[in-house]
Design a protein around this motif. Structure first.
Motif, PDB file in Angstrom:
ATOM      1  N   GLU A 161      37.385  36.357  48.646  1.00  0.00           N
ATOM      2  CA  GLU A 161      37.716  36.218  46.752  1.00  0.00           C
ATOM      3  C   GLU A 161      37.948  34.832  46.107  1.00  0.00           C
ATOM      4  OE1 GLU A 161      41.956  37.177  44.848  1.00  0.00           O
ATOM      5  OE2 GLU A 161      41.551  38.190  46.207  1.00  0.00           O
TER       6      GLU A 161
ATOM      7  N   LEU B 102      36.873  43.602  45.339  1.00  0.00           N
ATOM      8  CA  LEU B 102      37.965  43.553  44.615  1.00  0.00           C
ATOM      9  C   LEU B 102      38.499  44.965  44.093  1.00  0.00           C
ATOM     10  CD1 LEU B 102      36.826  40.660  41.832  1.00  0.00           C
ATOM     11  CD2 LEU B 102      38.399  40.358  44.035  1.00  0.00           C
TER      12      LEU B 102
ATOM     13  N   ASN C 215      40.629  46.573  46.923  1.00  0.00           N
ATOM     14  CA  ASN C 215      41.969  45.824  47.635  1.00  0.00           C
ATOM     15  C   ASN C 215      43.236  46.926  47.597  1.00  0.00           C
ATOM     16  OD1 ASN C 215      44.419  44.302  48.015  1.00  0.00           O
ATOM     17  ND2 ASN C 215      42.907  42.525  47.052  1.00  0.00           N
TER      18      ASN C 215
ATOM     19  N   THR D  47      46.343  41.408  36.034  1.00  0.00           N
ATOM     20  CA  THR D  47      45.869  41.936  37.506  1.00  0.00           C
ATOM     21  C   THR D  47      44.438  42.634  36.975  1.00  0.00           C
ATOM     22  OG1 THR D  47      48.028  42.438  38.212  1.00  0.00           O
ATOM     23  CG2 THR D  47      46.326  43.525  39.324  1.00  0.00           C
TER      24      THR D  47
ATOM     25  N   TYR E 292      41.185  41.570  39.242  1.00  0.00           N
ATOM     26  CA  TYR E 292      40.799  42.302  40.207  1.00  0.00           C
ATOM     27  C   TYR E 292      39.708  43.357  39.788  1.00  0.00           C
ATOM     28  CZ  TYR E 292      43.868  39.949  43.307  1.00  0.00           C
ATOM     29  OH  TYR E 292      44.676  39.116  44.041  1.00  0.00           O
TER      30      TYR E 292
END
Length: 448
Positions: free
Chosen positions: A51, A350, A353, A375, A379
């Motif tokens: 990441e 991502l 996750n 967020t 992501y």
């Protein structure tokens, strides 16, 4: 590194019947760690699922890395002229030109009613048929809609053999991920031949416009030819390559995602029902004297619709990762990625996750109600990232939202057969999705 030339390409192309990351990537991450080296599509590459390193590489655009077109560079961007189109300054200029035609202002002022019209026409046409195979039917609609908007493409004026939709069919299945073996009978060879036909078609469009410039003006290809071409010192061939790339990109993203939306809605009737409630509410809130066409304000009010689109995009980024090439040696964890090495930045990791998306393999649009904007920005990257974020993100969302609006307010449908999810390595549908669709009776708003 696998076999000579082929490398581990065959392993990557083995179908997986799970929406999760392809087992090829998961198994190698478990064995080698989040960054590993392999050989794919005739190229040695570094694959990274790390990441923080991925975030660094995206920010290094134009510094230590540049965009890389991968194994199909000679299909989309043949020769030295094609390579010139990847220069950062030119791509930045092109993005500005593109956004003037497919950005929010153009969607609001021009495109929204056009999209609603063709979506309505398409659904009506489907309703006259016994059943419809969604994947290729959607692809044809998308090609015709955006071809008309970009350069006046009108399939009704063309013979069956002249229509370009069939030349894009290979790309919809597995054309983007294939071994670059240019011999008769291979997918790679077929892609090159088909794109030559599309190139010839667009070449004729350009010639027609030179002969009768008074008939045309103001569309996308016109601006590319009259403004971008002289200012960026482009050849006519390069303008055609740009147009092919834009058309294919629009076609791939929207056709695949919309087909998956049909699949997910068929499997989750509660999601379809909430969509109906949202869109029936839009109709009820209209002023009786106002236009019956979808408005920008109504489009922007489709909160749950955007949740459905987001959740579908979370499963289905168009590519398994961003493609980049190192401009200089890049040190990482005691190793060195050498200058000139290709890289696959696996951004879809991502989206899976579990710390961000609870039960990530479950289709759940309601999860987006609880995700904050920070967020999401960190992501969720279905349209890429950095300087290369797709300029067509807004137009894709508007098109998908418009189609859903037409579908749930004017029609009812049921799945007939098909629709098995398959990843090889992009997510798609084996055997397509076959549906039966019919017009909603006007006298009963609650008809199912």
């Amino acid at each position: 590194m696998g076999l000579p030339f082929i490398g581990e390409t065959l392993q990557l192309m083995i179908p997986s019947y799970s929406p999760d990351l392809h087992p090829f990537i998961k198994k190698r991450v478990e064995r080698y760690g989040p960054i590993f080296r392999t050989s794919l599509f005739g190229e040695q590459v570094v694959v990274t699922t790390d990441e923080e390193f991925n975030k660094y590489l995206v920010k290094e655009e134009g510094k230590s890395v540049e965009i890389w077109s991968g194994p199909l560079s000679e299909v989309f961007l043949p020769g030295e002229e094609g390579a010139q189109l990847l220069q950062p300054d030119l791509i930045k200029y092109f993005r500005n030109v593109a956004l003037s035609h497919i950005g929010p202002d153009s969607i609001r002022e021009k495109l929204l009613p056009q999209m609603e019209q063709i979506c309505s026409q398409t659904c009506h046409k489907w309703s006259t048929q016994t059943s419809v195979e969604v994947v290729h039917s959607v692809a044809t609609m998308v090609l015709e809609l955006f071809g008309k908007y970009y350069f006046g493409y009108d399939p009704e004026k063309l013979s069956e053999n002249e229509r370009t939709s069939k030349y894009f069919a290979t790309f919809l299945s597995d054309g983007l991920m294939t071994i670059p073996l240019d011999i008769p009978g291979t997918t790679y060879n077929t892609c090159k031949k088909d794109l030559k036909k599309v190139y010839k078609f667009l070449k004729n469009v350009m010639e027609e416009r030179r002969k009768s410039p008074e008939k045309y003006g103001g569309d996308f290809i016109d601006q590319l030819n009259k403004e971008m071409r002289p200012q960026a010192n482009l050849s006519e061939d390069q303008v055609i390559y740009i147009m092919i790339g834009v058309w294919i990109a629009t076609f791939l993203t929207n056709s695949i995602v919309l087909a998956l939306i049909f699949k997910f809605l068929a499997d989750h009737p509660s999601v379809l029902e909430e969509l109906r409630v949202e869109h029936e509410g839009i109709l009820k809130n209209r002023d009786g004297s106002s236009s019956s066409n979808l408005t920008w304000h109504e489009y922007r009010s489709m909160e749950f619709t955007q949740h459905v689109i987001n959740e579908t995009l979370r499963f289905s980024p168009s590519f398994p990762g961003l493609l980049r090439k190192a401009l200089k040696d890049i040190p990482i964890n005691g190793y060195t990625i050498p200058a000139g090495c290709g890289m696959v930045i696996v951004t879809p990791i991502l989206h899976m996750n579990p710390k961000v998306y609870k039960d990530p393999l479950t289709f759940n649009p309601w999860r987006w109600k609880d995700l904050d904007s920070f967020t999401v920005s960190k992501y969720f990257k279905p349209f890429g990232g950095g300087m290369r974020q797709c300029p067509g993100a807004d137009i894709s969302r508007a098109f998908l939202s418009t189609f859903i609006h037409v579908l749930v307010t004017k029609y009812r449908w049921t799945k007939v057969k098909g629709g098995t999810l398959v990843r090889n390595p992009m997510l798609g549908l084996r055997d397509g999705v076959h549906i039966k669709i019919w017009e909603k009776p006007e006298t009963n708003n609650n008809d199912n």
